[in-house]
Design an enzyme around this catalytic site. Structure first.
Site, PDB file in Angstrom:
ATOM      1  CG  ASN A  77       5.946  -5.705 -11.541  1.00 58.12           C
ATOM      2  OD1 ASN A  77       6.683  -4.793 -11.884  1.00 58.12           O
ATOM      3  ND2 ASN A  77       4.633  -5.540 -11.418  1.00 58.12           N
ATOM      4  CE  LYS A  79       4.197  -4.409  -7.988  1.00 61.35           C
ATOM      5  NZ  LYS A  79       3.030  -4.451  -7.132  1.00 61.35           N
ATOM      6  CG  HIS A 161       0.699  -4.296 -12.638  1.00 62.29           C
ATOM      7  ND1 HIS A 161       0.247  -3.564 -11.569  1.00 62.29           N
ATOM      8  CD2 HIS A 161       1.289  -5.398 -12.122  1.00 62.29           C
ATOM      9  CE1 HIS A 161       0.563  -4.195 -10.446  1.00 62.29           C
ATOM     10  NE2 HIS A 161       1.201  -5.312 -10.758  1.00 62.29           N
ATOM     11  CD  GLU A 163       1.144  -1.671  -8.649  1.00 58.32           C
ATOM     12  OE1 GLU A 163       2.195  -1.505  -9.291  1.00 58.32           O
ATOM     13  OE2 GLU A 163       1.023  -2.496  -7.715  1.00 58.32           O
ATOM     14  CD  GLU A 231      -0.019  -9.464 -10.977  1.00 58.49           C
ATOM     15  OE1 GLU A 231       0.907  -9.798 -10.254  1.00 58.49           O
ATOM     16  OE2 GLU A 231      -0.071  -8.360 -11.542  1.00 58.49           O
ATOM     17  N   GLY A 237       0.490  -6.667  -3.078  1.00 56.79           N
ATOM     18  CA  GLY A 237       1.185  -5.821  -2.101  1.00 56.79           C
ATOM     19  C   GLY A 237       0.500  -5.749  -0.754  1.00 56.79           C
ATOM     20  CB  SER A 277       0.824 -11.361  -1.260  1.00 56.00           C
ATOM     21  OG  SER A 277       0.442 -10.006  -1.139  1.00 56.00           O
TER      22      SER A 277
HETATM   23  P1  PGA Z   1       3.230  -8.370  -4.931  1.00 56.13           P
HETATM   24  O1  PGA Z   1       2.996  -7.726  -6.369  1.00 56.13           O
HETATM   25  O2  PGA Z   1       3.918  -9.698  -5.142  1.00 56.13           O
HETATM   26  O3  PGA Z   1       4.108  -7.386  -4.186  1.00 56.13           O
HETATM   27  O4  PGA Z   1       1.896  -8.544  -4.298  1.00 56.13           O
HETATM   28  C1  PGA Z   1       2.625  -8.504  -7.477  1.00 56.13           C
HETATM   29  C2  PGA Z   1       2.457  -7.650  -8.689  1.00 56.13           C
HETATM   30  O5  PGA Z   1       2.001  -6.508  -8.561  1.00 56.13           O
HETATM   31  O6  PGA Z   1       2.772  -8.074  -9.812  1.00 56.13           O
END
Ligand code: PGA
Length: 314
Positions: A77, A79, A161, A163, A231, A237, A277
């Site tokens: 992803n 983003k 997601h 976000e 997630e 993140g 992460s």
């Molecule tokens: P990350 O993000 O691996 O940077 O923690 C995962 C995601 O948001 O899908």
């Protein structure tokens, strides 16, 4: 094609991302059927897609002989990151690497670069939008539709997601409607769920993920083209990964939820990714857990270590 030239000479352009054993299998297969291949018109044009079919055949036959019938699936992803230069570099890394043929790989790319990435990434890697609206077209300034994603060669979309939920206030219902429409249009959906830190600390993890799954279940009739991404928001993140045990606990709960609320068959077949992460350093241990069927990877999917995450089951 020159009649004396072996078909193998002209057609062994198997994607570099295909692991050596799959390349060998494809080469042997083509050699065996060399005579028949010679009878085709325009071999060069069709060669790549035939090789891809053979490669898929190899990968699937291997998967079924493995412990789980669920094919490992790793999503990147990106983003709102990347530009033409960095996307070209990542695509080059993925094209040059030996990727596990038993792992399905899909890249969630910013919409504006989807076509560009589709053209540069290996054909064995799927491409996903990171969002899509719930209808095919119309006066929805700034939105893109599943039909548009399909039109430019994307076959997946990431929906729900955290976000999108937290920053853009997307509700469980809207996300489920988007999933329903994307599936109806023939896209595959990575359906995200997950609890916040406050919800986990209040002991509400199972309640939250069950509520999010219920919303999807109200709109999704056929789960074949769905992959669920669990997630935990506190792990996204932040560098704080859920331990393999914490992740497995929720994945096992989801598996049971699917048995109780959808069907045994869907529970056995639906792939559940872990996201939050994930790095090359922790992917192997997470991948050993029986109900973790892949990853959704943010930050690390922009780096060369993404190859090691894809190959975590090897
Ligand atoms: P990350 O993000 O691996 O940077 O923690 C995962 C995601 O948001 O899908």
């Amino acid at each position: 094609m020159d009649n004396n030239q072996s078909v193998c000479d002209t057609m062994l352009d198997v994607p570099k991302s295909v692991a050596p054993q799959a390349q060998k299998f494809t080469a042997v297969f083509i050699k065996l059927f060399e005579h028949q291949w010679k009878t085709y018109e325009g071999q060069k044009k069709v060669s790549t897609s035939y090789q891809y079919i053979l490669y898929e055949f190899y990968a699937n036959s291997n998967t079924h002989s493995k412990m789980s019938a669920r094919k490992f699936c790793v999503g990147g992803n990106w983003k709102m990151n990347g530009d033409q230069k960095s996307i070209a570099e990542i695509s080059k890394t993925l094209s040059g690497a030996a990727l596990d043929p038993n792992t399905e790989v899909v890249i969630g790319c910013p919409a504006i670069y989807l076509m560009y990435a589709r053209n540069l990434l290996p054909c064995t890697v799927g491409v996903a939008g990171q969002n899509a609206y719930k209808v095919a077209k119309g006066a929805f300034t700034g939105e893109i539709s599943p039909a548009m994603l399909k039109d430019i060669g994307a076959d997946w979309v990431i929906l729900g997601h955290s976000e999108r939920r937290a920053i853009f206030n997307e509700s469980d219902e809207l996300i489920a409607e988007k999933a329903e429409h994307a599936l109806a249009e023939g896209l595959k959906v990575i359906a995200c769920i997950g609890e916040t830190l406050d919800e986990r600390e209040a002991g509400k993890t199972n309640e939250v993920v069950a509520r999010q799954m219920c919303a999807y279940a109200k709109k999704v009739r056929d789960w074949t083209n769905v992959v669920v991404a669990y997630e935990p928001v506190w792990a996204i993140g932040t560098g704080k990964t859920a331990t393999p045990e914490q992740a497995q606990e929720v994945h096992a709960f989801l598996r049971q939820w699917l048995t109780d609320n959808i069907s045994k068959e869907v529970s056995a077949a639906l792939r559940i990714q872990y996201g939050g992460s994930v790095t090359a350093a922790n992917a192997k241990d997470l991948a050993k857990k029986p109900d973790i069927d892949g990853f959704l990877v943010g930050g690390a999917s922009l780096k060369p270590e993404f190859v090691d995450i894809i190959n975590a089951r090897q």
